[in-house]
Design an enzyme around this catalytic site. Structure first.
Site, PDB file in Angstrom:
ATOM      1  N   THR A 193      -0.986  -7.181   1.877  1.00  0.00           N
ATOM      2  CA  THR A 193       0.454  -6.933   1.851  1.00  0.00           C
ATOM      3  C   THR A 193       1.000  -6.486   3.203  1.00  0.00           C
ATOM      4  O   THR A 193       2.209  -6.459   3.390  1.00  0.00           O
ATOM      5  CB  THR A 193       0.794  -5.850   0.810  1.00  0.00           C
ATOM      6  N   LYS A 194       0.089  -6.110   4.133  1.00  0.00           N
ATOM      7  CA  LYS A 194       0.505  -5.617   5.444  1.00  0.00           C
ATOM      8  C   LYS A 194      -0.312  -6.315   6.532  1.00  0.00           C
ATOM      9  O   LYS A 194      -1.377  -6.860   6.273  1.00  0.00           O
ATOM     10  CB  LYS A 194       0.301  -4.101   5.536  1.00  0.00           C
ATOM     11  N   HIS A 215      10.639 -15.135  -4.746  1.00  0.00           N
ATOM     12  CA  HIS A 215      11.840 -15.340  -5.555  1.00  0.00           C
ATOM     13  C   HIS A 215      12.675 -14.060  -5.522  1.00  0.00           C
ATOM     14  O   HIS A 215      12.155 -12.957  -5.696  1.00  0.00           O
ATOM     15  CB  HIS A 215      11.464 -15.689  -6.995  1.00  0.00           C
ATOM     16  N   LYS A 265     -13.530  -1.663   7.968  1.00  0.00           N
ATOM     17  CA  LYS A 265     -14.450  -1.619   9.115  1.00  0.00           C
ATOM     18  C   LYS A 265     -13.796  -2.281  10.310  1.00  0.00           C
ATOM     19  O   LYS A 265     -13.029  -3.247  10.162  1.00  0.00           O
ATOM     20  CB  LYS A 265     -15.746  -2.347   8.754  1.00  0.00           C
TER      21      LYS A 265
END
Length: 203
Positions: free
Chosen positions: A177-178, A125, A195
Site C-alpha cells: 500500500t506504500k 473505483h 529486511k
C-alpha cells in the site's frame, strides 16, 4: 505519444464524439476491445525482439493507450493486461507469471519476476458520494512503478500509487500500500519492511 495525448485532450472537448469512438473500439458490456480491434493489436502493440505473450492472455489493450513489452520478456498463460485507463510498459528480460492481472498506468522495469496470481493495479473505483451507486461515481488512477531487478511472490497485490524501488523482494501474499525503497524485502498485510537487501560493505 504527444500526438496521442493531443488527440485524447481534443476528444475531452467533444464528449459525443468521444463516446462514439469509445463505442466503436470498446465492447461496453465486456469492458474490452471489440474483436476487430483485437485482430489489429499486433500493429499497435510493441513487442521487443524475442518477447512472448501466450495465446491465452487476455490483452485488453485498445490502441489509444500504449502497450510496450521489452526484449526477451514473457507474459505467461491466463494473464490479463489492461491499458484502457493508462499505459502499460514492461521492460526487458521480465517475466509476468501465470494468472497475473496488470491494470495501468503501470511501468515495470528490467529483469523483474512476477510469480503467479499477482494483481498490480493503478485503478480505483470512486465511492465518496453516499447518494450515488459506486458504479455511477467513475474511477481514478494513480500510476504504479516497479523498478529493475524486483521479485514479487505469488498472490501479492500492489495497489495504486505505489513505487517499488530496484532490487526489492515482495513476499507471497503481501499487500503493498506504500512505496518500497530500493534494496528492501517487504511482507505482510499491509506490507512492512522485513529486511534491508543492500550489499554489506567490507573494510
Amino acid at each position: 505519444m504527444k500526438d496521442k495525448e493531443a488527440l485524447r485532450q481534443g476528444l475531452k472537448g467533444s464528449p459525443r464524439l468521444k463516446r462514439w469512438i469509445d463505442y466503436l473500439i470498446m465492447n461496453q458490456r465486456d469492458a474490452r476491445p471489440r474483436w476487430y480491434v483485437r485482430l489489429l493489436a499486433p500493429l499497435y502493440q510493441h513487442r521487443g525482439r524475442g518477447a512472448k505473450i501466450y495465446s491465452s492472455v487476455r490483452m485488453d489493450t485498445p490502441p489509444y493507450r500504449r502497450f510496450w513489452l521489452g526484449r526477451k520478456s514473457v507474459v505467461e498463460s491466463y494473464c490479463c493486461i489492461n491499458n484502457a485507463v493508462g499505459d502499460v510498459t514492461i521492460g526487458d528480460y521480465t517475466r509476468i507469471g501465470i494468472h497475473c492481472t496488470l491494470i495501468g498506468p503501470i511501468c515495470i522495469g528490467h529483469h523483474v519476476n512476477l510469480a503467479q496470481g499477482i494483481v498490480v493495479t493503478a485503478l480505483n473505483h470512486n465511492f465518496d458520494s453516499p447518494s450515488l451507486r459506486i458504479d455511477e461515481q467513475g474511477i481514478s488512477t494513480n500510476p504504479v512503478v516497479i523498478g529493475d531487478d524486483v521479485w514479487i511472490g505469488a498472490n501479492a497485490v500492489v495497489l495504486p500509487g505505489v513505487t517499488i524501488g530496484s532490487h526489492c523482494v515482495v513476499a507471497a501474499g503481501a499487500v503493498v500500500t506504500k512505496d518500497v525503497p530500493d534494496n528492501t524485502l517487504v511482507a505482510g498485510v499491509p506490507a512492512k519492511t522485513i529486511k534491508n537487501l543492500s550489499p554489506i560493505e567490507t573494510a
